[in-house]
Design an enzyme around this catalytic site. Structure first.
Site, short mmCIF file in Angstrom:
data_model
loop_
_atom_site.label_atom_id
_atom_site.label_comp_id
_atom_site.label_asym_id
_atom_site.label_seq_id
_atom_site.Cartn_x
_atom_site.Cartn_y
_atom_site.Cartn_z
N ASP A 1 -11.21 -83.65 11.42
CA ASP A 1 -10.63 -83.17 10.17
C ASP A 1 -9.84 -84.34 9.55
O ASP A 1 -9.67 -85.39 10.16
CB ASP A 1 -9.74 -81.94 10.41
CG ASP A 1 -9.60 -81.10 9.13
OD1 ASP A 1 -9.87 -81.64 8.03
OD2 ASP A 1 -9.20 -79.92 9.22
C1 BGC Z 1 -9.14 -79.33 5.76
C2 BGC Z 1 -10.64 -79.21 5.94
C3 BGC Z 1 -11.36 -79.95 4.84
C4 BGC Z 1 -10.88 -81.37 4.82
C5 BGC Z 1 -11.57 -82.22 3.79
C6 BGC Z 1 -8.70 -80.74 5.52
O1 BGC Z 1 -7.37 -80.80 5.13
O2 BGC Z 1 -8.51 -78.79 6.91
O3 BGC Z 1 -11.02 -77.85 5.97
O4 BGC Z 1 -12.75 -79.86 5.03
O5 BGC Z 1 -9.51 -81.39 4.56
O6 BGC Z 1 -11.21 -81.88 2.52
#
Ligand code: BGC
Length: 737
Positions: free
Chosen positions: A280
């Site tokens: 993530d």
């Molecule tokens: C979120 C994810 C997301 C990623 C990219 C993160 O902060 O937890 O769900 O896909 O950002 O935007």
């Protein structure tokens, strides 16, 4: 000499244990690329960086040219994606195309209902269609990788990301996980045009955050992890999901982004996942904040060795790991394995044949696409609406409602219905509730509107106007709830009521004596006991996307009979949380006649609305519940049937639900767990025998040794319109393990 021999025989052994690699011609491309890559280029393939306002900057393009980027997130639109791909395939040494990721969670530009709303439809086929349409639109903008579906089970409505998933149940969650993967990727291993690689996230148990506070610690038993949180991921993997995102959280002391047991032993070893694991956003770097890594290199080493192939936005793999590998601190073979997975994903997407393929179609889509997509969006939105209460048949509205008051901070909003994570969604595409009602109200109806208050206001200055129009109307429709920013990421709440002075507005309008229809718009279940008692009609709409107003009007005017059922338990009070239907019994299950049982002194032990609940404008009767056998073997699927009759005067759709309970097992079992469900449409007076099935997967337990087995013994089985109103039967499983 000796080491040379060992290396040769090791190499042969490796080749012979991988016959698939010898057979698959795509592997030779992977092999030849890998053989030509420098260590820096390899680590570059593992690097995912975020664009700036959907564009790759000049500095980022220079990194692409240098082979230091494997993919972007947040670069979209034909021009930006085309340029990034062009630099990759024309100007970088090895000409490897880019993965272009985007958070296409419930639509790209054309926004469908939020996933929690889609789950309320229990209609996985339509959910697959919305995902497929979102993929078409995203692919047309050059995106080839979505960070969806979010398949986290959520048992705590304080957690704002409950909006992004399918609710609290592993079976329903698995069905939606598989459907969305199918929608995004299509049925084939090689993704055709208009398809995007799916990412099941956030692995794992991200929804189990203590106190419902986003990013917080999770401490969950392996049994609950396997029974509750992991099944939707396994379903996504079984459906061929191309990638998995590791979660921000820790589970029992081990951050998920450094959890080798989870990312490698379970995911790859047990489930046979062959795709890419992406971290993530900065979750590799955050291993330092978790306190398990003392430096960026340590964090990168932990993540890569745990099984995180791609580093999103930490820039640690690309910037820091080559020195570690050269110093012998990390085997290059581990890097190679991750690179292979990334290259295979790019092959799977057909990017080596045509890196630009979808982008060439232009930025976004319009015309016929929009017509079809809006129609599906409206169907999905109407199916997602849950009728929670309808005293004395206040709904649907009749021709007698000639004066309609529409009140509330969300009634005219075109922004909030888009919900959280609405990608390139645009409020100008949205039909507000007010606009939808105005469009649908029979000719001659006077529709008056007053905002009453803002969603989080403390001022009641707008009340008198709202009260005045309510007094002059036959019915008052109040559109209350949360703004789009109150759920989603980093949007946890400690209370579950209506924000601001909205509840006071509701009370004031109810006091006028004009019948009230409460239309709720929110990204999480709200605890509204006063409304449940005093408001005659309540409709839960979540966030329904661009077709919000049409869908609400369809249901309020009875053009569509509501059929949604709650995918999550609605508590009476935040103090009951976590509350979910598939809890275990405890040694002292609640009994109204015994004080020393599991209960609160100041609350009933039931929820406000149970899982699976939802009303219709017609009445369904259940009868003739029968089992194909009352005794089955350990590996058998039990078929059951039940007669469902539409006993009312309107056509309607019922979601028939089947639950099971293992009476005695080696470990405690949920009092009820969903085993199967079916949507059935019936005309007035019509009936149908509905067939359902309980596969061994729904009967098994992780025993004391954590082995998944079906244990012989008696089971209860329940069928009905919700998790509480049910017909009941029993059967026995016989055999020896
Ligand atoms: C979120 C994810 C997301 C990623 C990219 C993160 O902060 O937890 O769900 O896909 O950002 O935007």
């Amino acid at each position: 000499m000796l080491s040379g021999l060992v290396a040769v025989s090791g190499g042969l052994a490796l080749a012979s244990t991988r016959p698939d690699r010898l057979r698959d011609p795509r592997e030779s491309l992977v092999d030849s690329l890998l053989a030509r890559m420098t260590l820096e280029e390899k680590l570059g393939q593992l690097n995912v960086i975020a664009g700036d306002h959907d564009t790759a900057t000049a500095a980022q393009l220079a990194l692409v040219r240098a082979g230091r980027v494997g993919g972007f997130l947040g670069v979209a639109g034909a021009t930006a994606t085309h340029e990034a791909q062009r630099v990759a395939v024309e100007e970088s040494r090895l000409k490897i195309p880019l993965l272009l990721g985007y958070d296409v969670i419930h639509g790209y530009r054309l926004i469908f209902p939020i996933p929690l709303a889609e789950a309320s439809s229990w209609d996985t086929a339509t959910a697959a269609r919305t995902a497929a349409l979102a993929a078409v639109e995203a692919a047309a903008a050059g995106v080839n990788w979505t960070y969806a579906p979010m398949v986290d089970i959520a048992r705590d409505p304080r957690w704002g990301r409950i909006a992004e998933g399918a609710g609290e149940d592993p079976e329903l969650g698995s069905a939606f996980a598989a459907a969305r993967v199918r929608g995004f990727q299509g049925p084939n291993d090689t993704l055709g045009p208009g398809k995007v690689l799916a990412t099941a996230k956030h692995f794992a148990a991200y929804g189990g955050a203590e106190g419902g506070r986003d990013y917080n610690t999770v401490d969950v038993s392996e049994r609950t992890l396997r029974e509750v949180y992991l099944p939707p991921f396994q379903a996504a993997v079984a459906e061929g999901a191309g990638s998995i995102m590791s979660a921000f959280n820790e589970i029992g002391g081990v951050p998920s982004t450094a959890n080798r047991w989870l990312l490698t032993d379970v995911l790859r070893g047990e489930w046979g996942f062959r795709g890419v694991v992406v971290s993530d956003w900065t979750s590799v770097k955050e291993l330092q904040a978790h306190g398990v890594a003392g430096s960026p290199t340590a964090a990168g080493g932990l993540a890569l060795q745990a099984g995180v192939d791609m580093d999103m936005q930490s820039n640690i793999y690309a910037d820091d790991l080559s020195a570690v590998v050269r110093a012998g601190g990390l085997p290059e073979a581990t890097v190679d394995e991750a690179v292979r997975r990334v290259l295979r994903a790019k092959i799977r997407l057909g990017l080596f044949e045509d890196p630009y393929r979808p982008a060439a179609q232009g930025d976004g889509t319009s015309g016929p696409f929009t017509t079809v997509a809006r129609r599906v969006a409206r169907t999905m939105a109407t199916e997602a609406i849950v009728l929670l209460k309808n005293d004395r048949g206040l709904l649907p509205l009749t021709r007698r409602a000639t004066r309609v008051a529409v009140i509330g901070p969300l009634a005219a909003s075109r922004e909030d219905p888009l919900g959280p994570w609405h990608a390139r969604g645009d409020s100008t595409d949205v039909v507000s509730v007010l606009a939808g009602l105005r469009e649908r109200a029979p000719r001659g109806t006077v529709v008056r509107y007053a905002r009453g208050c803002g969603a989080t206001d403390t001022s009641t200055a707008g009340f008198p106007e709202a009260i005045a129009i309510a007094r002059r109307s036959n019915v008052a429709i109040l559109v209350l709830g949360e703004t789009d920013g109150m759920s989603g990421e980093a949007a946890s709440r400690s209370t579950l009521g209506l924000p601001g002075v909205q509840e006071r507005l509701l009370e004031a309008i109810v006091r006028t004596g004009t019948p009230v229809v409460l239309v709720l718009m929110n990204g999480r279940p709200l605890a509204l006991p006063w409304a449940a008692e005093h408001v005659p009609a309540i409709v839960e709409t979540w966030f329904l996307g661009v077709e919000t107003g049409h869908a609400v009007a369809d249901v309020l005017y009875g053009d569509v009979n509501p059929s949604g059922k709650l995918p999550v338990t609605v508590p009476r009070s935040v103090g009951q949380v976590p509350i979910y239907y598939n809890h275990t019994s405890t040694g002292r299950p609640y009994s109204p006649t015994d004080h020393f049982t599991s209960q609160y002194l100041d609350l009933p032990s039931t929820p406000l609305y149970p899982f699976g609940y939802g009303l219709s404008y017609t009445r369904f009767e259940y009868s003739n519940f029968g089992l194909a056998a009352t005794r089955i073997g350990l590996r058998d699927t039990l078929r059951v049937h039940v007669r469902v009759r539409n006993a009312g005067t309107r056509a309607g759709t019922e979601v028939v639900q089947l639950y099971v309970h293992d009476e005695v097992a080696s470990v405690t079992r949920p009092v009820r767990q969903l085993a199967d469900f079916r949507r059935v449409s019936l005309g007035p007076g019509e009936s149908q025998t509905v067939e359902l099935a309980i596969p061994p997967r729904r009967l098994g337990v992780y025993d004391l040794e954590m082995k998944f087995v079906v244990e012989p013994g008696w089971f209860r089985v329940y069928v009905g319109p919700s998790s509480v109103e049910v017909l009941e039967s029993r059967f026995e499983v016989v055999g020896k393990n």
